[in-house]
Design a protein around this motif. Structure first.
Motif, PDB file in Angstrom:
ATOM      1  N   VAL A  74     112.277  39.977  66.016  1.00  0.00           N
ATOM      2  CA  VAL A  74     111.550  41.243  66.219  1.00  0.00           C
ATOM      3  C   VAL A  74     111.565  42.081  64.944  1.00  0.00           C
ATOM      4  O   VAL A  74     110.531  42.626  64.519  1.00  0.00           O
ATOM      5  CB  VAL A  74     112.163  42.041  67.395  1.00  0.00           C
ATOM      6  N   GLU A  75     112.730  42.158  64.313  1.00  0.00           N
ATOM      7  CA  GLU A  75     112.843  42.982  63.097  1.00  0.00           C
ATOM      8  C   GLU A  75     112.047  42.354  61.945  1.00  0.00           C
ATOM      9  O   GLU A  75     111.369  43.047  61.189  1.00  0.00           O
ATOM     10  CB  GLU A  75     114.318  43.146  62.686  1.00  0.00           C
ATOM     11  N   LEU A  76     112.146  41.030  61.844  1.00  0.00           N
ATOM     12  CA  LEU A  76     111.408  40.329  60.795  1.00  0.00           C
ATOM     13  C   LEU A  76     109.900  40.523  60.987  1.00  0.00           C
ATOM     14  O   LEU A  76     109.161  40.822  60.042  1.00  0.00           O
ATOM     15  CB  LEU A  76     111.765  38.835  60.829  1.00  0.00           C
ATOM     16  N   ALA A  77     109.451  40.354  62.226  1.00  0.00           N
ATOM     17  CA  ALA A  77     108.024  40.519  62.532  1.00  0.00           C
ATOM     18  C   ALA A  77     107.570  41.929  62.171  1.00  0.00           C
ATOM     19  O   ALA A  77     106.496  42.138  61.603  1.00  0.00           O
ATOM     20  CB  ALA A  77     107.762  40.227  64.014  1.00  0.00           C
ATOM     21  N   THR A  78     108.408  42.917  62.468  1.00  0.00           N
ATOM     22  CA  THR A  78     108.066  44.304  62.157  1.00  0.00           C
ATOM     23  C   THR A  78     107.875  44.483  60.648  1.00  0.00           C
ATOM     24  O   THR A  78     106.896  45.084  60.202  1.00  0.00           O
ATOM     25  CB  THR A  78     109.175  45.263  62.649  1.00  0.00           C
ATOM     26  N   GLU A  79     108.813  43.944  59.872  1.00  0.00           N
ATOM     27  CA  GLU A  79     108.732  44.091  58.421  1.00  0.00           C
ATOM     28  C   GLU A  79     107.483  43.405  57.857  1.00  0.00           C
ATOM     29  O   GLU A  79     106.776  43.960  57.029  1.00  0.00           O
ATOM     30  CB  GLU A  79     109.980  43.500  57.736  1.00  0.00           C
ATOM     31  N   VAL A  80     107.237  42.183  58.309  1.00  0.00           N
ATOM     32  CA  VAL A  80     106.112  41.410  57.763  1.00  0.00           C
ATOM     33  C   VAL A  80     104.780  42.035  58.184  1.00  0.00           C
ATOM     34  O   VAL A  80     103.896  42.281  57.358  1.00  0.00           O
ATOM     35  CB  VAL A  80     106.184  39.937  58.226  1.00  0.00           C
ATOM     36  N   ILE A  81     104.651  42.310  59.466  1.00  0.00           N
ATOM     37  CA  ILE A  81     103.352  42.756  59.983  1.00  0.00           C
ATOM     38  C   ILE A  81     103.023  44.170  59.518  1.00  0.00           C
ATOM     39  O   ILE A  81     101.871  44.482  59.204  1.00  0.00           O
ATOM     40  CB  ILE A  81     103.330  42.643  61.524  1.00  0.00           C
ATOM     41  N   SER A  82     104.042  45.018  59.417  1.00  0.00           N
ATOM     42  CA  SER A  82     103.734  46.406  59.059  1.00  0.00           C
ATOM     43  C   SER A  82     103.248  46.535  57.613  1.00  0.00           C
ATOM     44  O   SER A  82     102.669  47.559  57.260  1.00  0.00           O
ATOM     45  CB  SER A  82     104.923  47.339  59.330  1.00  0.00           C
ATOM     46  N   THR A  83     103.437  45.499  56.795  1.00  0.00           N
ATOM     47  CA  THR A  83     102.874  45.581  55.443  1.00  0.00           C
ATOM     48  C   THR A  83     101.339  45.548  55.458  1.00  0.00           C
ATOM     49  O   THR A  83     100.711  45.821  54.448  1.00  0.00           O
ATOM     50  CB  THR A  83     103.361  44.419  54.531  1.00  0.00           C
ATOM     51  N   ALA A 125     106.260  42.107  72.551  1.00  0.00           N
ATOM     52  CA  ALA A 125     105.780  40.726  72.488  1.00  0.00           C
ATOM     53  C   ALA A 125     106.925  39.717  72.421  1.00  0.00           C
ATOM     54  O   ALA A 125     106.915  38.711  73.120  1.00  0.00           O
ATOM     55  CB  ALA A 125     104.868  40.556  71.273  1.00  0.00           C
ATOM     56  N   TYR A 126     107.895  39.979  71.573  1.00  0.00           N
ATOM     57  CA  TYR A 126     108.902  38.953  71.262  1.00  0.00           C
ATOM     58  C   TYR A 126     110.306  39.289  71.751  1.00  0.00           C
ATOM     59  O   TYR A 126     111.195  38.450  71.699  1.00  0.00           O
ATOM     60  CB  TYR A 126     108.961  38.726  69.737  1.00  0.00           C
ATOM     61  N   GLY A 127     110.493  40.501  72.213  1.00  0.00           N
ATOM     62  CA  GLY A 127     111.871  40.912  72.495  1.00  0.00           C
ATOM     63  C   GLY A 127     112.184  41.159  73.958  1.00  0.00           C
ATOM     64  O   GLY A 127     113.245  41.654  74.298  1.00  0.00           O
ATOM     65  N   LYS A 128     111.251  40.853  74.841  1.00  0.00           N
ATOM     66  CA  LYS A 128     111.481  41.228  76.240  1.00  0.00           C
ATOM     67  C   LYS A 128     111.554  40.037  77.174  1.00  0.00           C
ATOM     68  O   LYS A 128     111.120  40.092  78.324  1.00  0.00           O
ATOM     69  CB  LYS A 128     110.384  42.185  76.704  1.00  0.00           C
TER      70      LYS A 128
END
Ligand code: PLP
Length: 494
Positions: free
Chosen positions: A52-61, A78-81
């Motif tokens: 979830v954290e990785l996706a946040t970093e990558v996608i928010s760019t 999407a990925y954390g629930k």
């Protein structure tokens, strides 16, 4: 930085991320692409993040700075629930090949990786744009997109979704998964035609004047869940970083060591996402694109010529039965140094003559980073058996194309670089073929699932358990020529 998006064909004005998600496709028929330099990420800061954290970093760019918190929330949803296992993408090993399993989402398809997130990106984008019209999502599917999109958009407020699938082009399980779909806002339609027919009709729908008029009248607008949407492409970048970091954390590779990725490919979105990850700093040497007997990509990567004037084959890896590989347009755009006029020329030529050939300099750049190959149906079956006997790992037919092509590549080039093969389907998605390959017996689909489990011990994918008992809720069948008309009548019902 002002992060805007433009079309690969250069004829539409710049729009922002939210507009790009909602619009789905360039209004000149091209694909939307970031009109900014892709940022380089700092690997050391990302290596220990969870998915979830990785996706946040990558996608928010890819999103305006103030959008990061919204993206974080969407990634949690999407990925954390609990829709995915704790390790969202497990990385297994078969012999010397690392296999990143992309099929542990709620429909047991790799398409879940992006389609679990897209509806959340869609709703947050609608809010950002103060949009109050109903979004009608149109999706053409070669099997897995349809189900994953239906599940993702089911009962999502402000949206409805129509999925078109080729009646003879999807597996029995895929069909049953789709036609038993529940949800108040979903519709599933069988098309007498192949996947390319369905995809072309959906693409045409976005530019159709009569549909535009009907949409305006009924306060609707059309959008896409196909891999032409940047909201499909961007979430797929994440698991390339994730797989790499998995190997670093397990000390299989050292940080900054270059690896290869082998990608079973159809519309080319998956492989392209990997190439974008590389532009963002992921240490990748080569991408190996694998196809089935529909080997148009293999020919393109070995000759520079994209020639769709060829026979279309229905194969045992149906999600890759494709002659129009949409996302290749984005690669050609990047490799032409973002020359939209050039891309438009190629695409006009493709439309008119069914073929285009990229310039020598573009082709040279492509060949520096991509290799390609394909397997016949017979080779797919042999590869499944061979891999199981040698390693105990059960491949599905699509992943088998990747595995077999990778083995060919390694033999021909002597390239010993460690390689991650992306697995795009659970073997239980195509159980008749897999069982036939392993045990040389033709079984009906549900019996094949049961016996495959008994004999190999591989757990049956959860979303497929009991699927045969679900009632059929969708009965529409139409001709490929009626798709536009059908969409219009759906709009008029609103
Ligand atoms: C969609 C799909 C592919 C092809 O992926 P692209 O991103 O379209 O290249 C391969 N295998 C399976 C099982 C798929 O569902």
């Amino acid at each position: 930085m002002n992060k805007t998006y433009i079309s690969t064909r250069n004829l539409q004005k710049e729009i922002n991320f939210y507009q790009a998600i909602v619009q789905g496709i360039g209004d000149d028929g091209g694909l939307l692409v970031p009109n900014f330099d892709l940022p380089k990420l700092d690997l050391k800061q990302l290596v220990n993040l969870n998915y979830v954290e990785l996706a946040t970093e990558v996608i928010s760019t890819f999103v305006p700075d103030e959008g990061k918190e919204l993206i974080h929330q969407a990634c949690i949803n999407a990925y954390g629930k609990g829709l995915f296992p704790e390790i969202v993408v497990p990385v297994e090993k078969a012999g010397d090949v690392y296999i990143a399993e992309l099929f542990h989402g709620q429909t047991a398809a790799f398409k879940d990786m992006a389609l679990s997130l897209l509806p959340h990106l869609m709703t947050l984008s609608l809010k950002q744009l103060n949009e109050d019209r109903l979004v009608m999502i149109l999706a053409a599917t070669s099997g897995d997109t349809g189900k994953a999109a239906l599940e993702g958009f089911k009962d999502v407020e402000g949206t409805c979704i129509k999925v078109f699938y080729p009646l003879d082009g999807v597996s029995a399980i895929q069909q049953q998964q789709m036609i038993s779909q529940e949800g108040k806002n979903v519709k599933v339609i069988g098309i007498k035609g192949n996947f390319d027919d369905a995809q072309s009709a959906v693409k045409v729908a976005f530019g159709d004047a009569s549909l535009k008029e009907a949409s305006d009248q009924h306060h609707v607008f059309l959008s896409s869940a196909n891999s032409i949407n940047v909201g499909r492409l961007i979430p797929q970048i994440v698991y390339y970083f994730h797989s790499y970091f998995e190997l670093v954390r397990r000390k299989e590779i050292t940080m900054s060591e270059e690896i290869n990725f082998c990608v079973p490919s159809g519309n080319f979105g998956n492989c392209l996402a990997g190439w974008i990850a590389k532009q963002m700093g992921l240490p990748v040497k080569r991408f190996i694109a694998a196809s089935n007997k529909n080997n148009i990509l293999t020919d393109f990567f070995t000759t520079g010529k994209y020639d769709a004037n060829r026979e279309f084959y229905k194969t045992n890896a149906p999600a890759m039965d494709i002659l129009v590989s949409s996302n290749l347009e984005r690669l050609v755009w990047f490799m032409s140094n973002k020359d939209g006029n050039k891309v438009r020329e190629y695409m006009d030529k493709l439309k008119k003559d069914g073929v285009y050939e990229v310039d020598a300099d573009i082709f040279a750049r492509i060949q520096e980073e991509f290799s390609a190959g394909y397997l016949t149906e017979q080779q797919v079956m042999e590869t499944i058996k061979d891999c199981y006997e040698k390693t105990g790992y059960v491949l599905d037919t699509h992943t088998a194309c990747g595995y077999g092509v990778l083995k060919q590549y390694q033999k021909e080039t002597n390239d010993q670089t460690k390689t991650v093969l992306l697995s795009t389907a659970s073997p239980y998605k195509f159980p008749e073929s897999v069982y036939q390959a392993l045990f040389n017996e033709g079984l009906d689909v549900y019996e094949a699932i049961e016996k495959l489990h008994k004999k190999t011990g591989v757990a049956v994918a959860k979303p497929l358990i009991g699927i045969q008992d679900r009632p059929v809720l969708h009965h529409d069948h139409i001709d490929k020529t009626e798709i536009i008309h059908f969409i219009k009548s759906e709009i008029e019902k609103i």
